[in-house]
Scaffold this motif. Structure first.
Motif, mmCIF file in Angstrom:
data_model
loop_
_atom_site.group_PDB
_atom_site.id
_atom_site.type_symbol
_atom_site.label_atom_id
_atom_site.label_comp_id
_atom_site.label_asym_id
_atom_site.label_seq_id
_atom_site.Cartn_x
_atom_site.Cartn_y
_atom_site.Cartn_z
ATOM 1 N N ARG A 319 -34.544 27.009 -5.159
ATOM 2 C CA ARG A 319 -35.718 26.285 -4.675
ATOM 3 C C ARG A 319 -35.530 25.941 -3.205
ATOM 4 O O ARG A 319 -34.405 25.793 -2.715
ATOM 5 N N GLU A 320 -36.630 25.821 -2.511
ATOM 6 C CA GLU A 320 -36.593 25.531 -1.087
ATOM 7 C C GLU A 320 -36.076 24.117 -0.844
ATOM 8 O O GLU A 320 -36.296 23.209 -1.642
ATOM 9 N N ASN A 321 -35.360 23.956 0.293
ATOM 10 C CA ASN A 321 -34.841 22.662 0.733
ATOM 11 C C ASN A 321 -33.849 22.076 -0.259
ATOM 12 O O ASN A 321 -33.827 20.881 -0.529
ATOM 13 N N CYS A 322 -32.969 22.925 -0.793
ATOM 14 C CA CYS A 322 -31.955 22.493 -1.751
ATOM 15 C C CYS A 322 -30.577 22.754 -1.157
ATOM 16 O O CYS A 322 -30.362 23.756 -0.464
ATOM 17 N N VAL A 323 -29.625 21.872 -1.449
ATOM 18 C CA VAL A 323 -28.278 22.037 -0.900
ATOM 19 C C VAL A 323 -27.637 23.335 -1.375
ATOM 20 O O VAL A 323 -26.765 23.892 -0.706
ATOM 21 N N VAL A 324 -28.080 23.835 -2.547
ATOM 22 C CA VAL A 324 -27.619 25.141 -3.018
ATOM 23 C C VAL A 324 -28.806 26.085 -3.175
ATOM 24 O O VAL A 324 -28.898 26.850 -4.130
ATOM 25 N N GLY A 325 -29.704 26.019 -2.223
ATOM 26 C CA GLY A 325 -30.902 26.831 -2.339
ATOM 27 C C GLY A 325 -31.317 27.470 -1.042
ATOM 28 O O GLY A 325 -30.527 28.148 -0.387
ATOM 29 N N ILE A 326 -32.529 27.228 -0.638
ATOM 30 C CA ILE A 326 -33.103 27.853 0.542
ATOM 31 C C ILE A 326 -33.317 26.764 1.586
ATOM 32 O O ILE A 326 -34.262 25.975 1.494
ATOM 33 N N PRO A 327 -32.448 26.668 2.585
ATOM 34 C CA PRO A 327 -32.535 25.557 3.543
ATOM 35 C C PRO A 327 -33.778 25.665 4.432
ATOM 36 O O PRO A 327 -34.184 26.761 4.817
ATOM 37 N N ARG A 328 -34.363 24.536 4.713
ATOM 38 C CA ARG A 328 -35.447 24.498 5.680
ATOM 39 C C ARG A 328 -34.869 24.331 7.076
ATOM 40 O O ARG A 328 -33.931 23.558 7.278
ATOM 41 N N PHE A 329 -35.406 25.060 8.016
ATOM 42 C CA PHE A 329 -35.035 24.865 9.421
ATOM 43 C C PHE A 329 -35.361 23.431 9.812
ATOM 44 O O PHE A 329 -36.422 22.922 9.442
ATOM 45 N N PRO A 330 -34.466 22.696 10.512
ATOM 46 C CA PRO A 330 -33.228 23.151 11.142
ATOM 47 C C PRO A 330 -31.945 22.712 10.421
ATOM 48 O O PRO A 330 -30.923 22.477 11.072
ATOM 49 N N HIS A 331 -31.955 22.585 9.093
ATOM 50 C CA HIS A 331 -30.738 22.194 8.384
ATOM 51 C C HIS A 331 -29.603 23.171 8.690
ATOM 52 O O HIS A 331 -29.802 24.388 8.727
ATOM 53 N N SER A 332 -28.405 22.639 8.855
ATOM 54 C CA SER A 332 -27.249 23.467 9.195
ATOM 55 C C SER A 332 -26.628 24.099 7.950
ATOM 56 O O SER A 332 -26.563 23.474 6.881
ATOM 57 N N THR A 333 -26.165 25.330 8.108
ATOM 58 C CA THR A 333 -25.443 26.047 7.046
ATOM 59 C C THR A 333 -24.076 26.494 7.559
ATOM 60 O O THR A 333 -23.559 27.527 7.148
ATOM 61 N N SER A 334 -23.497 25.716 8.443
ATOM 62 C CA SER A 334 -22.295 26.145 9.170
ATOM 63 C C SER A 334 -21.166 26.599 8.251
ATOM 64 O O SER A 334 -20.499 27.591 8.519
ATOM 65 N N VAL A 335 -20.926 25.873 7.137
ATOM 66 C CA VAL A 335 -19.805 26.215 6.253
ATOM 67 C C VAL A 335 -20.305 26.745 4.912
ATOM 68 O O VAL A 335 -19.679 26.555 3.862
ATOM 69 N N ALA A 336 -21.437 27.443 4.941
ATOM 70 C CA ALA A 336 -22.054 27.924 3.688
ATOM 71 C C ALA A 336 -21.191 28.924 2.938
ATOM 72 O O ALA A 336 -21.330 29.065 1.715
ATOM 73 N N THR A 337 -20.309 29.632 3.627
ATOM 74 C CA THR A 337 -19.493 30.644 2.942
ATOM 75 C C THR A 337 -18.317 30.038 2.188
ATOM 76 O O THR A 337 -17.649 30.733 1.423
ATOM 77 N N THR A 338 -18.028 28.765 2.443
ATOM 78 C CA THR A 338 -16.892 28.092 1.784
ATOM 79 C C THR A 338 -17.417 26.848 1.077
ATOM 80 O O THR A 338 -18.556 26.800 0.641
ATOM 81 N N ASN A 339 -16.582 25.830 0.922
ATOM 82 C CA ASN A 339 -16.964 24.507 0.413
ATOM 83 C C ASN A 339 -17.852 24.547 -0.821
ATOM 84 O O ASN A 339 -17.390 24.893 -1.902
ATOM 85 N N VAL A 340 -19.142 24.257 -0.679
ATOM 86 C CA VAL A 340 -20.054 24.256 -1.821
ATOM 87 C C VAL A 340 -20.096 25.634 -2.476
ATOM 88 O O VAL A 340 -20.147 25.762 -3.697
ATOM 89 N N GLY A 341 -20.061 26.685 -1.651
ATOM 90 C CA GLY A 341 -20.094 28.046 -2.188
ATOM 91 C C GLY A 341 -18.955 28.342 -3.131
ATOM 92 O O GLY A 341 -19.128 29.017 -4.158
ATOM 93 N N GLU A 342 -17.773 27.831 -2.813
ATOM 94 C CA GLU A 342 -16.615 28.064 -3.686
ATOM 95 C C GLU A 342 -16.809 27.376 -5.028
ATOM 96 O O GLU A 342 -16.401 27.890 -6.070
ATOM 97 N N ARG A 343 -17.460 26.206 -5.031
ATOM 98 C CA ARG A 343 -17.740 25.527 -6.301
ATOM 99 C C ARG A 343 -18.735 26.324 -7.137
ATOM 100 O O ARG A 343 -18.662 26.348 -8.359
ATOM 101 N N LEU A 344 -19.680 26.962 -6.469
ATOM 102 C CA LEU A 344 -20.660 27.758 -7.194
ATOM 103 C C LEU A 344 -19.995 28.924 -7.945
ATOM 104 O O LEU A 344 -20.357 29.216 -9.077
ATOM 105 N N VAL A 345 -19.041 29.587 -7.315
ATOM 106 C CA VAL A 345 -18.337 30.679 -7.978
ATOM 107 C C VAL A 345 -17.650 30.168 -9.236
ATOM 108 O O VAL A 345 -17.736 30.775 -10.313
#
Length: 345
Positions: A319-345
């Motif tokens: 869903r849009e504007n979700c911490v594990v979803g589709i960020p709305r500009f200008p929310h930052s995704t600087s560490v999207a490949t790690t951190n929360v992403g690792e929990r998702l795996v």
């Protein structure tokens, strides 16, 4: 099967070898240790109509969703031509996070945009406000500060667009190192272009187009069979990212997994999660999707091809504007490949 199964295997393995040659080029010619020591890069081949075709042994977080990058190129440019190359790192248009630069080269054969060759590599520096490519405390993309390239043309008729190169060299802290890695990515993508042209020249346009559709159908049948052997049901997994900054209690994470063996489908639902945060931990669309799909693919037959055909049997709900979803500009995704992403795996 209407396509010769031996030829199907030959061409699919040839595509795999093309991607590996691209990756070997990045490993051997990259200037920074991020490439030639950490191997933080991946390559992929995408169809001209933006479906992931081949990825060899790239990083899952890089590869799954690579088709979104090619999609951005075709949506933003109506004059794509042979000799073009595009630089893309926009997390709102299909990229993982701004630190991953991607070179995309459209591959033409017989006058048709048949494939796209993509080379993605994490950069030593991207012009962030702080001398790092990971800024978890950035309240938005402006505070993060890095250069964003929404599928910007950097080659026309096989020649550099010098204005873009000068801009990068002025803003990036290690300009010579960045330019060396840029040339390595361009070289990898151009090798993919040359090898794909050779392959299409050997078998012809019609055979290559038939191969693509048969390869996707074969891949879909493989994963549908595996799913059909799984127990039916729904599982809800809950986790939590560590407390920090704006979330003193941590970030709760929920993933709902539904298996329907009769239909041969798996659903991965991330909609029941909190909104985006004023921090760099938000998942981009690509990262949210590829991390839960990685968890799935890690749990089933490892020999199943990972391409657009396989993905037909996996339904990821965001869903849009979700911490594990589709960020709305200008929310930052600087560490999207790690951190929360690792929990998702």
């Amino acid at each position: 099967m209407s396509f010769d199964p031996v030829l199907l295997a030959v061409i699919s393995n040839r595509l795999d070898s093309i991607v590996r040659e691209m990756e070997n080029t990045l490993l051997r010619s990259g200037r920074s240790a991020v490439l030639n020591m950490a191997r933080d890069f991946s390559c992929a081949l995408i169809t001209g109509d933006n479906r992931l075709l081949a990825s060899a042994e790239g990083l899952p977080v890089h590869v799954i969703g690579m088709e979104f990058l090619a999609e951005a190129v075709t949506e933003l440019h109506d004059d794509i031509a042979e000799g073009d190359a595009f630089l893309h790192n926009d997390p709102y248009l299909g990229n993982t996070h701004p630190a991953d630069h991607v070179i995309l080269v459209p591959v033409f054969f017989a006058g048709k945009h048949l494939f796209t060759a993509a080379a993605k590599a994490h950069q030593a520096d991207t012009g962030n406000a702080q001398p790092t490519t990971y800024v978890p405390y950035a309240r938005d993309i402006y505070e993060e500060g890095g250069l964003i390239f929404p599928a910007v043309r950097v080659h026309r008729n096989y020649r550099e667009v010098a204005d873009i190169i000068r801009m990068c060299r002025r803003r990036i802290r290690v300009p010579d190192q960045w330019y060396g890695d840029f040339l390595a990515m361009v070289g990898a993508a151009r090798i993919g272009e040359a090898r794909l042209k050779e392959l299409a020249g050997k078998y012809g346009l019609e055979t290559m187009e038939r191969f693509v559709e048969e390869w996707f159908d074969y891949s879909e049948r493989r994963i549908a069979h595996v799913i059909s052997q799984m127990p039916a049901g729904t599982i809800v997994g809950n986790g939590r990212h560590d407390p920090f900054g704006p979330v003193p209690d941590g970030i709760p994470i929920t993933v709902k997994i539904t298996v329907d063996p009769a239909a041969g489908m798996v659903g991965l639902d991330l909609e029941d999660n909190i909104d985006c945060l004023p921090a760099g931990v938000n998942e981009s669309r690509a990262c949210a999707m590829n991390n839960v799909m990685t968890g799935l693919f890690n749990s089933i037959d490892p020999d199943i091809p990972h391409n657009a055909g396989t993905f037909r049997r996996v339904n990821v709900k965001l869903r849009e504007n979700c911490v594990v979803g589709i960020p709305r500009f200008p929310h930052s995704t600087s560490v999207a490949t790690t951190n929360v992403g690792e929990r998702l795996v």
